[in-house]
Design an enzyme around this catalytic site. Sequence first.
Site: not given
Lengths: 310, 310
Positions: B93, B103, B106-107
């Site tokens: 922000h 935003h 990555y997972r």
Amino acid sequence: MTKDEFIDFIHRLQDEICDALEKQDGLARFREDRWVRDGGGGGKTRVIADGNVFEKGGVNTSVVHGVLPELIRDRFGVDQGYFLAAGLSLVIHPKSPLVPTVHANYRYFELYDREGGEVKDRWFGGGADLTPYYLVESDAKLFHQVHKAACDGVHPELYKEFKPACDAYFHNSHRGESRGIGGIFYDYLRPDKAHVHSSIPILSDLQLFDLARRCGSAFIEGYIPIVEKSKSLEFTEAQRYWQEIRRGRYVEFNLIHDRGTLFGLKTDGRVESILMSLPPRVRWDYDFQVHPGSPEAALLDVLRKPKSWV
Amino acid sequence: MTKDEFIDFIHRLQDEICDALEKQDGLARFREDRWVRDGGGGGKTRVIADGNVFEKGGVNTSVVHGVLPELIRDRFGVDQGYFLAAGLSLVIHPKSPLVPTVHANYRYFELYDREGGEVKDRWFGGGADLTPYYLVESDAKLFHQVHKAACDGVHPELYKEFKPACDAYFHNSHRGESRGIGGIFYDYLRPDKAHVHSSIPILSDLQLFDLARRCGSAFIEGYIPIVEKSKSLEFTEAQRYWQEIRRGRYVEFNLIHDRGTLFGLKTDGRVESILMSLPPRVRWDYDFQVHPGSPEAALLDVLRKPKSWV
């Protein structure tokens, strides 16, 4: 009790509460927006902003009716139906961190098999709760005592059910904290029927109506004196900072946990009337910590472990 | 690809992104909190605050494992199981309303029948999206182009699936508005398996890993130049006010609609790491209106009707 009597009651209460709050503020006036619901009915949203005392607040009534939304059909396991819901809902966010935020809601619901059909089911819900930024024990006691007296006027067993229900409902489970120091909460009270989940006594429709009226008056008796005695107290920037941090927790509760808010948003309720409950200015710091032994820590203690106030 | 390779990747990416952001800021540094999860694993939360450019931001990694939470068991219809989840998640922000919020996430997820058992299922998810307060078309184009190029490097059919998925996901349905101008979003991509809900091509684990790496690099390429060119522009109090109003919509999305946030809070994730995504200062006015023809109205037009940027 007829639905029209309940509708009259919420409109009169809306006027009384707005008058009492304007008198306390001395500057700002409520602005009214009347709105119409596509599916039937509408409401009167009354909002106050940028006052001497109140930074933002709303005292809203709505009387909506129509085909039962899917969400309610699912909850009650019915295939079709028609409903009427009438309610008053208010949230007041004072400017000063030394004046508590307050919320109250009184509502009545009727269910029919079809438009113009007979009433198949009906129930009352309501409650009021106080969210201080600094704990003043005498304020917490006053607010609870006045609401206890209102409940006792209907039945001596009510407050002891509604007080823990309020603590349980207004709970930010993700933080292990209550939203505020509580008050009363009741829901789905059907006239002349036993309540499913507790030992709440069976009450007639007149008693349930009386409960809403007494609690509605208790709101003015229980909140206005707190505003009166705290509104002129000087406060610091640090206290204001803490208020804005705590207002963030208020937002978290309303958007993550509050069934009323989520239900309204998911059934195409009027967004601005529903989200008027959100505080005007809010702050989220990463991992904000209070000083042990401080007044801020004292508030957190009570929020983490609700206590008895009467 | 092994889980350790993915874990190495997110930790290296975390370092690279933090370096690039600190260089842009010139004043504030990331502070790291390492935390341990009760059920297994932990994370490195890195937060920046009160910088020259960045008012608040977090670039977090976590590698958690353990008994499958009930919510995931229900979703996948399994009675028991063990999981590993590794991911990087960031939200930035900026102070200036002329610099967009961003935003990315990555997972990678592995599912086992029991602790130490064989991998029964595994999948990748990720994406990045931009939330400007004022629309700068060249910024939107750059951000999308860079992410499209990253996707195209793996397979030419990906961006055209991931772009509308991003618009659909980051959507405040209660307001009929997107959160921002989008980017890319993908979830539940299993190596060598067809995806249920779309025409996404079948990809190997190496391709899916490559996708995460390319998109991770694209984040830096796509965001840092936007910061660089906008961070020194002067802005007005009215623009800042609008930014705080829009940040309220960001909060609404994250707390009402974002599956990741709600999942984290409901499975006892680390609250401060999850909610670091919330903006530092936020404002909710009742029924805020923009002037027709203003830059604020131009942003709303694009949020209400997502467009193609490449």
